[in-house]
Design a protein around this motif. Structure first.
Motif, short mmCIF file in Angstrom:
data_model
loop_
_atom_site.label_atom_id
_atom_site.label_comp_id
_atom_site.label_asym_id
_atom_site.label_seq_id
_atom_site.Cartn_x
_atom_site.Cartn_y
_atom_site.Cartn_z
N ALA A 62 0.85 -1.20 0.00
CA ALA A 62 0.00 0.00 0.00
C ALA A 62 0.88 1.24 0.00
CB ALA A 62 -0.92 0.01 1.22
N GLU A 63 0.33 2.34 -0.41
CA GLU A 63 1.04 3.61 -0.39
C GLU A 63 1.16 4.11 1.05
OE1 GLU A 63 2.49 5.04 -3.04
OE2 GLU A 63 1.83 3.25 -4.13
N LYS A 64 2.02 5.10 1.26
CA LYS A 64 2.16 5.74 2.56
C LYS A 64 0.83 6.41 2.92
CE LYS A 64 5.04 9.26 4.88
NZ LYS A 64 4.06 10.36 5.05
N LYS A 65 0.29 6.09 4.09
CA LYS A 65 -1.02 6.61 4.48
C LYS A 65 -0.97 7.46 5.75
CE LYS A 65 -3.47 2.62 2.53
NZ LYS A 65 -4.38 1.46 2.83
N SER A 66 0.15 7.44 6.45
CA SER A 66 0.22 8.09 7.74
C SER A 66 1.53 8.86 7.88
CB SER A 66 0.11 7.05 8.86
OG SER A 66 0.36 7.61 10.13
N GLU A 67 1.59 9.74 8.87
CA GLU A 67 2.82 10.45 9.19
C GLU A 67 3.74 9.60 10.08
OE1 GLU A 67 3.83 13.38 8.00
OE2 GLU A 67 2.02 13.41 6.78
N TYR A 68 3.20 8.49 10.57
CA TYR A 68 3.96 7.64 11.48
C TYR A 68 3.90 6.20 11.01
CZ TYR A 68 3.61 11.77 14.38
OH TYR A 68 3.69 13.06 14.82
N CYS A 69 4.91 5.42 11.42
CA CYS A 69 4.90 3.99 11.08
C CYS A 69 5.27 3.17 12.30
CB CYS A 69 5.84 3.69 9.91
SG CYS A 69 7.60 3.83 10.29
N LEU A 70 4.87 1.92 12.26
CA LEU A 70 5.20 0.94 13.30
C LEU A 70 6.10 -0.11 12.68
CD1 LEU A 70 4.80 -0.42 16.09
CD2 LEU A 70 2.77 -1.54 15.13
N ILE A 71 7.34 -0.18 13.15
CA ILE A 71 8.32 -1.13 12.64
C ILE A 71 8.36 -2.35 13.56
CG2 ILE A 71 10.81 -1.52 12.47
CD1 ILE A 71 11.06 1.12 11.06
N ILE A 72 8.22 -3.54 12.97
CA ILE A 72 8.23 -4.79 13.73
C ILE A 72 9.30 -5.71 13.17
CG2 ILE A 72 6.86 -6.69 14.63
CD1 ILE A 72 4.34 -5.16 13.94
N PRO A 73 10.46 -5.85 13.84
CA PRO A 73 11.48 -6.80 13.39
C PRO A 73 11.09 -8.21 13.79
CG PRO A 73 12.24 -5.65 15.35
CD PRO A 73 10.90 -5.07 15.01
N ILE A 74 11.19 -9.16 12.86
CA ILE A 74 10.82 -10.55 13.14
C ILE A 74 11.78 -11.51 12.46
CG2 ILE A 74 8.36 -9.94 13.25
CD1 ILE A 74 8.08 -11.53 10.56
N ILE A 75 11.79 -12.73 12.94
CA ILE A 75 12.37 -13.85 12.19
C ILE A 75 11.75 -15.13 12.76
CG2 ILE A 75 14.45 -13.97 13.65
CD1 ILE A 75 15.90 -14.99 11.04
N LYS A 104 4.49 -10.42 22.89
CA LYS A 104 4.61 -10.23 24.33
C LYS A 104 4.12 -8.85 24.76
CE LYS A 104 9.01 -11.18 24.72
NZ LYS A 104 10.38 -11.49 25.19
N ASP A 105 4.08 -7.90 23.82
CA ASP A 105 3.84 -6.51 24.17
C ASP A 105 2.43 -6.05 23.82
OD1 ASP A 105 6.60 -5.84 25.08
OD2 ASP A 105 7.08 -6.34 23.01
N SER A 106 1.98 -5.02 24.52
CA SER A 106 0.63 -4.48 24.36
C SER A 106 0.58 -3.55 23.15
CB SER A 106 0.21 -3.72 25.62
OG SER A 106 1.20 -2.76 26.01
N ILE A 107 0.47 -4.15 21.97
CA ILE A 107 0.49 -3.38 20.73
C ILE A 107 -0.64 -2.36 20.67
CG2 ILE A 107 -0.91 -4.97 19.36
CD1 ILE A 107 1.20 -4.52 17.06
N GLU A 108 -1.69 -2.59 21.45
CA GLU A 108 -2.79 -1.63 21.51
C GLU A 108 -2.39 -0.29 22.12
OE1 GLU A 108 -3.11 -4.46 25.07
OE2 GLU A 108 -2.70 -4.62 22.91
N ASP A 109 -1.18 -0.23 22.73
CA ASP A 109 -0.68 1.02 23.31
C ASP A 109 0.07 1.89 22.32
OD1 ASP A 109 -1.65 0.77 25.96
OD2 ASP A 109 -0.05 -0.64 26.45
N VAL A 110 0.16 1.47 21.06
CA VAL A 110 0.86 2.27 20.05
C VAL A 110 0.36 3.72 20.01
CG1 VAL A 110 1.14 2.58 17.55
CG2 VAL A 110 1.65 0.37 18.60
N PRO A 111 -0.96 3.99 20.11
CA PRO A 111 -1.42 5.39 20.08
C PRO A 111 -0.78 6.27 21.14
CG PRO A 111 -3.28 3.92 19.77
CD PRO A 111 -2.10 3.05 20.13
N SER A 112 -0.42 5.70 22.28
CA SER A 112 0.21 6.50 23.34
C SER A 112 1.59 6.99 22.92
CB SER A 112 0.33 5.66 24.62
OG SER A 112 -0.94 5.27 25.10
N PHE A 113 2.32 6.17 22.16
CA PHE A 113 3.62 6.59 21.65
C PHE A 113 3.47 7.69 20.61
CE2 PHE A 113 4.45 2.44 23.42
CZ PHE A 113 5.74 2.52 23.92
N ILE A 114 2.51 7.54 19.73
CA ILE A 114 2.29 8.55 18.70
C ILE A 114 1.87 9.88 19.34
CG2 ILE A 114 0.82 9.18 16.73
CD1 ILE A 114 0.88 6.24 15.91
#
Length: 263
Positions: A18-31, A116-126
């Protein structure tokens, strides 16, 4: 020459859904996080995180089929970056930061992909980024935070070794310094005195370095409460081995305190 023009990042491929839709992004490193990352992304969708910020998966080379295109799109992922080079978490984050900054995001939130983390808290960081903070550390150990089923060895390591060392180096008290649930402003990451785009950051060096450099340079920093829940009757999801991994973390702490990662 700008920081991005001189950036050293691993080779990687881009799968943009998708195109850029927001001024902020959430980066999730995985393997190879398997169902854990899919459950985490489901939680994000249920909390409308994918509508608030663009979700960027930084894959270190998974082979478990959790990152196929159909799965990523159906779970609200904006872009999948796949590292095709050496390095671990530090290399994945450099890849993600570089791509996100080139794309023009004002701020970046990061979180582990092991559910493990409360991803629903992302708005608090933004919200804190919007208020002008440059480094925001999530903590399960401050008022409002939740530390659930934390292994005793982890608790002692963070509270008695890692957090005090980081706090001493930063000259500001932090309580949950191994936690990758945090946020960075664009200005902080693009400061030439910070320069996170170097090959010295291959494993967990970048987390330690970015935890202290903001306060050393006078940036606005804070902690906010989050939850971290370890599975009760399962093996602890982690990429850090008990002996070698923890020894390397201690070594990184001392190198960081000695200023060896400063630009």
């Amino acid at each position: 020459m700008t920081i991005l023009e001189n950036a050293i990042v691993p080779r990687y491929e881009v799968n943009q859904y998708a195109e850029k839709k927001s001024e902020y992004c959430l980066i999730i490193p995985i393997i190879n996080e398997g169902q854990r990352i899919l459950i985490e992304l489901d939680k994000a969708m249920n909390s409308n995180i994918h509508k608030l910020c663009d979700i960027i998966i930084c894959d270190g080379g998974s082979t478990d089929e959790s990152t196929n295109q159909e799965v990523m799109i159906s779970h609200g992922v904006n872009t999948l970056l796949v590292k095709r080079d050496v390095g671990k978490q530090g290399a994945q984050l450099r890849m993600g930061f570089y791509w996100a900054l080139q794309r023009g995001y004002k701020g970046i939130v990061t979180i582990d992909g092991n559910n493990k983390d409360s991803i629903e808290d992302v708005p608090s960081f933004i919200k804190k980024l919007e208020e002008g903070y440059d480094f925001i550390q999530g903590s399960r150990f401050i008022q409002g935070g939740k530390a659930i089923n934390t292994p005793l060895s982890r608790y002692i390591a963070v509270r008695c070794i890692h957090a005090p060392m980081i706090s001493l180096t930063a000259k500001k008290k932090f309580t949950d310094t191994t936690n990758n649930f945090r946020a960075y402003s664009r200005n902080y990451l693009l400061d030439k005195r910070v320069n996170p785009f170097r090959n010295v950051f291959m494993t967990y060096e970048l987390l330690a370095y970015l935890s202290v450099r903001a306060d050393q340079l006078g940036y606005k920093t804070c902690e906010i409460p989050v939850a971290r829940v370890y599975p009760k009757h399962e093996k602890t999801p982690t990429k850090i081995s008990p002996l070698k991994g923890n020894f390397e973390l201690i070594k990184i702490l001392f190198n960081n305190a000695a200023g060896k990662y400063k630009e």
